[in-house]
Scaffold this motif. Sequence first.
Motif, short mmCIF file in Angstrom:
data_model
loop_
_atom_site.label_atom_id
_atom_site.label_comp_id
_atom_site.label_asym_id
_atom_site.label_seq_id
_atom_site.Cartn_x
_atom_site.Cartn_y
_atom_site.Cartn_z
N LYS A 30 1.13 -1.26 0.03
CA LYS A 30 0.04 -0.20 0.17
C LYS A 30 0.66 0.92 -0.12
CE LYS A 30 -3.28 2.08 2.70
NZ LYS A 30 -4.53 2.29 3.51
N LYS A 31 2.05 0.96 0.63
CA LYS A 31 2.91 2.15 0.48
C LYS A 31 3.23 2.30 -0.73
CE LYS A 31 4.28 2.33 5.60
NZ LYS A 31 5.47 2.72 6.58
N ILE A 32 4.04 1.41 -1.11
CA ILE A 32 4.25 1.63 -2.86
C ILE A 32 3.43 2.25 -3.22
CG2 ILE A 32 5.10 0.47 -4.58
CD1 ILE A 32 6.35 -1.88 -2.55
N LEU A 33 2.12 1.86 -3.55
CA LEU A 33 1.43 2.41 -4.68
C LEU A 33 0.92 4.12 -4.09
CD1 LEU A 33 -1.18 -0.52 -4.70
CD2 LEU A 33 -0.32 0.24 -6.11
N VAL A 34 0.70 4.02 -2.57
CA VAL A 34 0.53 5.51 -2.56
C VAL A 34 1.53 6.63 -3.23
CG1 VAL A 34 0.56 7.32 -1.02
CG2 VAL A 34 -0.94 5.01 -0.22
N THR A 39 -3.84 10.13 -7.50
CA THR A 39 -5.50 9.11 -7.43
C THR A 39 -5.19 8.18 -6.88
OG1 THR A 39 -6.64 8.86 -9.04
CG2 THR A 39 -6.20 11.36 -8.60
N TYR A 40 -6.63 8.21 -6.13
CA TYR A 40 -7.03 6.47 -5.52
C TYR A 40 -7.33 5.79 -6.31
CZ TYR A 40 -11.46 7.76 -4.86
OH TYR A 40 -13.02 7.98 -5.35
N LEU A 47 -0.75 -1.68 -9.92
CA LEU A 47 -0.07 -2.80 -9.24
C LEU A 47 0.70 -3.24 -9.34
CD1 LEU A 47 -1.00 -4.41 -6.33
CD2 LEU A 47 -3.04 -5.40 -7.44
N PRO A 48 0.71 -3.99 -10.42
CA PRO A 48 1.98 -5.59 -11.58
C PRO A 48 3.04 -4.51 -10.68
CG PRO A 48 -0.01 -4.97 -12.76
CD PRO A 48 -0.36 -4.08 -11.57
N PHE A 49 3.27 -2.63 -11.18
CA PHE A 49 4.24 -2.69 -11.22
C PHE A 49 4.75 -1.79 -9.62
CE2 PHE A 49 2.69 -0.73 -14.73
CZ PHE A 49 3.71 -1.49 -15.30
N ALA A 50 4.06 -2.38 -7.54
CA ALA A 50 4.38 -2.15 -6.86
C ALA A 50 3.99 -3.35 -6.37
CB ALA A 50 3.24 -1.85 -6.41
N LEU A 51 3.73 -4.83 -6.74
CA LEU A 51 3.85 -6.06 -6.14
C LEU A 51 5.62 -6.52 -6.32
CD1 LEU A 51 1.07 -7.67 -7.00
CD2 LEU A 51 2.06 -7.39 -4.96
N CYS A 52 5.62 -5.89 -8.02
CA CYS A 52 8.07 -6.15 -8.70
C CYS A 52 8.54 -5.83 -8.09
CB CYS A 52 7.93 -5.40 -9.44
SG CYS A 52 9.27 -6.48 -10.38
N ALA A 53 8.55 -4.35 -7.09
CA ALA A 53 8.60 -3.64 -6.24
C ALA A 53 9.41 -4.01 -4.83
CB ALA A 53 8.53 -2.09 -6.87
N TYR A 54 8.16 -4.86 -4.71
CA TYR A 54 8.03 -5.43 -3.12
C TYR A 54 8.90 -7.14 -3.16
CZ TYR A 54 6.64 -7.54 0.59
OH TYR A 54 5.53 -8.53 2.31
N ARG A 55 8.01 -7.59 -4.69
CA ARG A 55 8.88 -8.78 -4.39
C ARG A 55 10.47 -8.84 -4.55
NH1 ARG A 55 4.18 -10.39 -8.09
NH2 ARG A 55 2.91 -10.81 -6.54
N THR A 56 11.28 -7.19 -5.17
CA THR A 56 12.39 -7.41 -5.65
C THR A 56 12.83 -7.12 -4.46
OG1 THR A 56 12.21 -5.80 -7.04
CG2 THR A 56 12.26 -8.70 -7.52
N SER A 57 12.58 -6.26 -3.51
CA SER A 57 12.92 -5.52 -2.02
C SER A 57 13.94 -6.28 -1.06
CB SER A 57 12.25 -4.58 -1.89
OG SER A 57 11.84 -4.09 -2.56
N VAL A 58 14.79 -6.01 -0.50
CA VAL A 58 15.13 -7.12 0.24
C VAL A 58 14.77 -6.67 2.05
CG1 VAL A 58 17.42 -7.23 2.09
CG2 VAL A 58 17.27 -6.54 -0.76
N CYS A 59 14.05 -8.04 2.06
CA CYS A 59 13.05 -7.69 3.58
C CYS A 59 13.78 -7.61 4.68
CB CYS A 59 12.66 -9.26 3.60
SG CYS A 59 11.50 -8.93 5.40
N THR A 60 14.01 -6.89 5.98
CA THR A 60 15.31 -7.00 6.85
C THR A 60 14.93 -7.74 7.50
OG1 THR A 60 13.58 -5.81 8.15
CG2 THR A 60 15.09 -4.10 6.92
N SER A 61 14.30 -8.87 7.70
CA SER A 61 13.84 -9.74 8.68
C SER A 61 14.46 -11.30 8.47
CB SER A 61 12.78 -10.62 9.14
OG SER A 61 11.43 -10.45 8.16
N THR A 62 14.08 -10.99 6.68
CA THR A 62 15.15 -12.21 6.60
C THR A 62 16.56 -11.86 5.75
OG1 THR A 62 13.71 -12.39 4.11
CG2 THR A 62 12.71 -13.36 5.94
#
Length: 121
Positions: A30-34, A39-40, A47-62
């Motif tokens: 949601k933060k990426i999409l904002v 506009t909302y 959404l496809p671009f936001a999901l790509c960004a999320y999936r290719t970003s390093v997660c700090t916990s893992t």
Amino acid sequence: MGGSRFVQKRYSSNRPQMNGAVEAANKSIKKILVKMTDTYKDWHEYLPFALCAYRTSVCTSTDATSYSLVYGMEAILPTEVEIPSLRILSQIELSEAEWARSRYEQLNMINEKRMTAMCHG
């Protein structure tokens, strides 16, 4: 004959502790999409671009991307195909000098295209 009654049941996840992880992922997306949308109303286009960004970003916990955890390797981004990164070049084993020469030529070509666009645009 008695009337049959439909019993309404609510099913929840077998692993309720995962709800927090799902909520955190949704919050990040949601933060990426904002940041990407004007506009909302147009969020679905991004959404496809936001999901790509999320999936290719390093997660700090893992300390890994979700893409690498699912597929066992890192994603190759479209920009790395057009202008190869050191990671891609190391996989195809080009020497550093060859990479530098190739990169210099690519940058010159980009600069020429930019100048052409400015002069003719």
